[in-house]
Design an enzyme around this catalytic site. Structure first.
Site, mmCIF file in Angstrom:
data_model
loop_
_atom_site.group_PDB
_atom_site.id
_atom_site.type_symbol
_atom_site.label_atom_id
_atom_site.label_comp_id
_atom_site.label_asym_id
_atom_site.label_seq_id
_atom_site.Cartn_x
_atom_site.Cartn_y
_atom_site.Cartn_z
ATOM 1 N N SER A 149 0.845 -1.188 0.000
ATOM 2 C CA SER A 149 0.000 0.000 0.000
ATOM 3 C C SER A 149 0.881 1.238 0.000
ATOM 4 O O SER A 149 1.962 1.232 0.604
ATOM 5 C CB SER A 149 -0.900 0.026 1.234
ATOM 6 O OG SER A 149 -1.577 1.272 1.347
ATOM 7 N N TYR A 162 -2.715 -0.454 9.871
ATOM 8 C CA TYR A 162 -2.669 -0.875 8.468
ATOM 9 C C TYR A 162 -1.359 -0.430 7.826
ATOM 10 O O TYR A 162 -0.667 -1.230 7.178
ATOM 11 C CB TYR A 162 -3.870 -0.282 7.724
ATOM 12 C CG TYR A 162 -3.946 -0.657 6.267
ATOM 13 C CD1 TYR A 162 -4.430 -1.897 5.874
ATOM 14 C CD2 TYR A 162 -3.556 0.245 5.271
ATOM 15 C CE1 TYR A 162 -4.522 -2.243 4.526
ATOM 16 C CE2 TYR A 162 -3.643 -0.097 3.927
ATOM 17 C CZ TYR A 162 -4.124 -1.335 3.565
ATOM 18 O OH TYR A 162 -4.206 -1.676 2.238
#
Length: 266
Positions: A149, A162
């Site tokens: 990500s 995350y």
């Protein structure tokens, strides 16, 4: 463009066996479809059976073989990889896509949310990559791609777990690539930004949310997307397909951002 429209897509991975984690929806599903269109046999692994069973029904078991397992369970992952090699042949490609997102300010993150995020996003990548690498190393061929990500490289409010888990998975993949390089095994990362998936949509509170993603949100210290669009899962799958192909034969330990310029490549 539909998958399989070009001759290159239809043949470049012919005869190769791939394992995709998180294959039941979103980016994982798009990656599975891209690999199939390029000629690969795909073992589609997901924690829930619905999506991968639909892929099996669409393509047939000889093309897509479903496996239901939790990537955070190392024994389960090892059993899947062993079965894949027994049924489909030596594993040539691993794509780590499985991931979870729990949003919360740091002071409100629960132990369970933190641990589960790392169990899937980081330990899951380790479990699948270790199982695949043990076999690839002996054969001196193969490639691994981890879908990370852009949050791994830029701080995000309410996304600490995350972002940190994706940063861990990214660096792990690069270290693995360094260790396996002499065996000719390539390990790379594809780092998407905002992508039109169920995970992304879970963050949207109203109909204006997509526009805010594109325009940016100064209150959360987030710039917009310079290209002016939210990615489609196929955009990410295209990057994965390139990195697992022979066209990328001299690329390893690379982190390819697919975010429309959203991080300004910070």
């Amino acid at each position: 463009m539909e998958w399989g429209e070009t001759a290159v897509e239809q043949s470049e991975l012919a005869g190769r066996t791939a394992l995709v984690t998180g294959a039941g929806q979103g980016i994982g599903e798009a990656v599975t479809r891209a690999l199939v269109a390029a000629g690969a046999k795909v073992a589609a692994l997901d924690a829930t059976p619905d999506g991968i069973k639909e892929l099996e029904a669409e393509y047939g078991t000889s093309v897509v073989t479903p496996y239901t397992a939790d990537v955070s369970d190392s024994n389960a992952v090892e059993s899947v990889v062993e079965d894949v090699e027994s049924r489909l042949g030596p594993l040539d490609i691993l794509v780590n896509v499985a991931g979870v997102l729990r949003t919360s300010p740091v002071v409100e993150i629960t132990d369970e949310a933190w641990q589960r995020t790392f169990a899937v996003n980081s330990t899951g990548v380790f479990n699948a990559s270790r199982a695949a690498a043990r076999r690839m190393d002996g054969r001196r061929r193969g490639c691994i791609v981890t879908v990370g990500s852009n949050a791994a490289g830029v701080p995000r409010t309410s996304m600490a777990a995350y972002a940190a888990s994706k940063a861990a998975a990214t660096m792990f993949t690069k270290c693995l690539g360094l260790e396996l390089a002499r065996s000719g095994i390539r390990c790379n990362v594809v780092s998407p930004g905002s992508t039109d998936t169920a995970m992304q949509r879970s963050l949207w509170a109203d109909e204006q949310a997509p526009a805010r993603v594109i325009d940016g949100d100064p209150a959360s210290y987030r710039v917009g997307i310079p290209l002016g669009r939210i990615a489609d899962p196929a955009d990410v799958a295209d990057a994965v397909l390139f990195l697992v192909s022979d066209r990328a034969r001299h690329i390893t330990m690379h982190d390819l951002y697919v975010d429309g310029g959203a991080t300004l490549r910070a």
